[in-house]
Enzyme design. Structure first.
Site, PDB file in Angstrom:
ATOM      1  N   PRO A  12       0.847  -1.197   0.000  1.00  0.00           N
ATOM      2  CA  PRO A  12       0.000   0.000   0.000  1.00  0.00           C
ATOM      3  C   PRO A  12       0.877   1.239   0.000  1.00  0.00           C
ATOM      4  O   PRO A  12       1.800   1.349   0.807  1.00  0.00           O
ATOM      5  CB  PRO A  12      -0.792  -0.130   1.305  1.00  0.00           C
ATOM      6  CG  PRO A  12       0.011  -1.043   2.165  1.00  0.00           C
ATOM      7  CD  PRO A  12       0.767  -1.950   1.253  1.00  0.00           C
ATOM      8  N   MET A  14       0.612   5.503  -0.261  1.00  0.00           N
ATOM      9  CA  MET A  14      -0.233   6.693  -0.272  1.00  0.00           C
ATOM     10  C   MET A  14      -0.017   7.484  -1.555  1.00  0.00           C
ATOM     11  O   MET A  14       1.128   7.711  -1.982  1.00  0.00           O
ATOM     12  CB  MET A  14       0.072   7.579   0.932  1.00  0.00           C
ATOM     13  CG  MET A  14      -0.337   6.962   2.264  1.00  0.00           C
ATOM     14  SD  MET A  14      -2.114   6.643   2.383  1.00  0.00           S
ATOM     15  CE  MET A  14      -2.754   8.321   2.410  1.00  0.00           C
ATOM     16  N   CYS A  95       3.478   3.170   9.170  1.00  0.00           N
ATOM     17  CA  CYS A  95       3.637   4.510   8.596  1.00  0.00           C
ATOM     18  C   CYS A  95       4.185   5.471   9.648  1.00  0.00           C
ATOM     19  O   CYS A  95       3.632   5.569  10.746  1.00  0.00           O
ATOM     20  CB  CYS A  95       2.298   5.012   8.065  1.00  0.00           C
ATOM     21  SG  CYS A  95       2.416   6.635   7.262  1.00  0.00           S
ATOM     22  N   LYS A 134       0.810  -5.046   8.831  1.00  0.00           N
ATOM     23  CA  LYS A 134       2.063  -4.584   8.214  1.00  0.00           C
ATOM     24  C   LYS A 134       2.779  -3.719   9.235  1.00  0.00           C
ATOM     25  O   LYS A 134       2.231  -2.722   9.713  1.00  0.00           O
ATOM     26  CB  LYS A 134       1.803  -3.788   6.939  1.00  0.00           C
ATOM     27  CG  LYS A 134       3.078  -3.432   6.174  1.00  0.00           C
ATOM     28  CD  LYS A 134       2.749  -2.811   4.814  1.00  0.00           C
ATOM     29  CE  LYS A 134       4.031  -2.644   3.986  1.00  0.00           C
ATOM     30  NZ  LYS A 134       4.906  -1.585   4.509  1.00  0.00           N
ATOM     31  N   ASN A 206       9.353  -6.823   3.281  1.00  0.00           N
ATOM     32  CA  ASN A 206       9.164  -5.609   2.493  1.00  0.00           C
ATOM     33  C   ASN A 206      10.297  -4.654   2.819  1.00  0.00           C
ATOM     34  O   ASN A 206      10.865  -4.698   3.894  1.00  0.00           O
ATOM     35  CB  ASN A 206       7.790  -4.997   2.851  1.00  0.00           C
ATOM     36  CG  ASN A 206       7.607  -3.584   2.329  1.00  0.00           C
ATOM     37  OD1 ASN A 206       7.398  -2.644   3.091  1.00  0.00           O
ATOM     38  ND2 ASN A 206       7.659  -3.402   1.029  1.00  0.00           N
ATOM     39  N   GLY A 207      10.617  -3.789   1.860  1.00  0.00           N
ATOM     40  CA  GLY A 207      11.619  -2.765   2.108  1.00  0.00           C
ATOM     41  C   GLY A 207      12.873  -2.942   1.263  1.00  0.00           C
ATOM     42  O   GLY A 207      13.598  -3.926   1.442  1.00  0.00           O
ATOM     43  N   GLY A 228       7.408  -2.476  -3.081  1.00  0.00           N
ATOM     44  CA  GLY A 228       6.882  -1.142  -2.893  1.00  0.00           C
ATOM     45  C   GLY A 228       7.198  -0.274  -4.082  1.00  0.00           C
ATOM     46  O   GLY A 228       6.665  -0.461  -5.177  1.00  0.00           O
TER      47      GLY A 228
END
Length: 327
Positions: A12, A14, A95, A134, A206-207, A228
């Protein structure tokens, strides 16, 4: 390698992973799980659901990512998400933006594992679809694997079985959200270790994952990879990885883009401006001859009144004759 659930997903993001983006990504990766932008539970319950939860059926399987820290509100929003056809509810515990901190949700919840567990339990009780989390490894300059593991254990005890681990800390002060995706060091070994020590959990990493080779290497140690920015800036990587995992055919970029035409023309007929869709495909020819000309044609033309599919064909043509098109 079998193409299991959660083995490949798109994070996800933004202002990026809106419905137009997800329709395009679905064409590229038919089996990947896609995620909405984060939506606060309050907005789901009180806001414009038609806009906030916009989803084309072709996107599924697609997950709704929620932000928030009130278990009752999150449960209500999760229920609405299920009613709107989402396949999963994901809680954002990663986030790091100031706005998120001010609202006591996102990465600052890494400090409140009991509250995260209560929120997860409430959502699980409210819906029949999976509830996932997450998260980050920790916040600020914490360097304590045991604390991270305790967070995972606390939330898992509430019923969560799937964790997407952004394998770096979130620094809540002094870094912008962009810097938070780049400055804190990556510790993939923590994600590997938590999977090794808790084999009953599904752990996706992730990352900083930017190549096909990196993705396949992570899958030797975890259950899944979540791409991402790489999936956005180089969307053909998403297609190549989906094909590698499924044994599917790798299709030419132009063919994949032309498969988007019916959707684009349908949206244009409903009054949508081409620029809102075209921005998501700008990276399709990343690193290819003519890729710059492709982006230039779309970037300069998509915002103009009346721009339609003809412009996309012009951009595709520019990739075949980049010197002439750039002249």
């Amino acid at each position: 390698m079998n193409y299991k659930e959660n083995v490949l997903s798109v994070a996800p993001m933004m202002d990026w992973t809106d419905s137009h983006c997800r329709v395009f990504h679905r064409l590229l990766a038919p089996r990947a799980r896609l995620y909405t932008e984060m939506v606060h539970a309050n907005a789901v319950l009180q806001g414009d659901r038609a806009r906030l939860l916009a989803r084309d059926p072709v996107e599924n399987p697609v997950a709704l990512q929620l932000g928030g820290s009130d278990p009752a509100l999150l449960a209500g929003a999760a229920r609405v998400g299920q009613e709107h056809g989402f396949d999963e509810i994901n809680l954002n515990v990663g986030c790091p933006s100031d706005r998120v901190q001010a609202g006591r949700f996102g990465a600052c919840l890494m400090k409140e594992p009991a509250l995260v567990a209560d929120s997860v339990a409430a959502m699980i009780a409210a819906v029949d679809i999976p509830v996932t989390v997450k998260c980050r490894l920790g916040v600020d300059e914490e360097n304590d694997y045991d604390r991270f593991a305790a967070f995972i254990d606390t939330v898992a005890a509430a019923g969560c079985r799937v964790f997407f681990v952004h394998a770096r800390n979130a620094w809540l002060k002094g870094l912008s959200p962009k810097e938070n995706r780049e400055v804190p060091p990556l510790r993939y070994d923590w994600a590997y270790r938590i999977k090794r020590e808790r084999p009953q959990l599904t752990i996706a990493v992730n990352g900083g994952i930017a190549t096909l080779e990196d993705s396949l290497a992570h899958l030797q140690h975890t259950d899944g990879v979540m791409l991402g920015r790489a999936a956005y800036h180089d969307p053909y990587l998403l297609h190549r990885l989906d094909a590698a995992l499924s044994g599917g055919e790798i299709l030419p970029r132009a063919q994949l883009l032309r498969a988007l035409r019916p959707y684009v023309e349908s949206q244009l007929a409903q009054g949508m401006a081409l620029k809102h869709i075209a921005r998501h495909v700008l990276g399709l020819f990343h690193g290819q001859p003519g890729g710059r000309a492709f982006r230039q044609v779309l970037s300069e033309g998509a915002h103009r009144p009346g721009a339609d599919w003809t412009l996309v064909e012009q951009a595709i043509a520019a990739t075949r004759s980049p010197l002439r098109s750039a002249a």
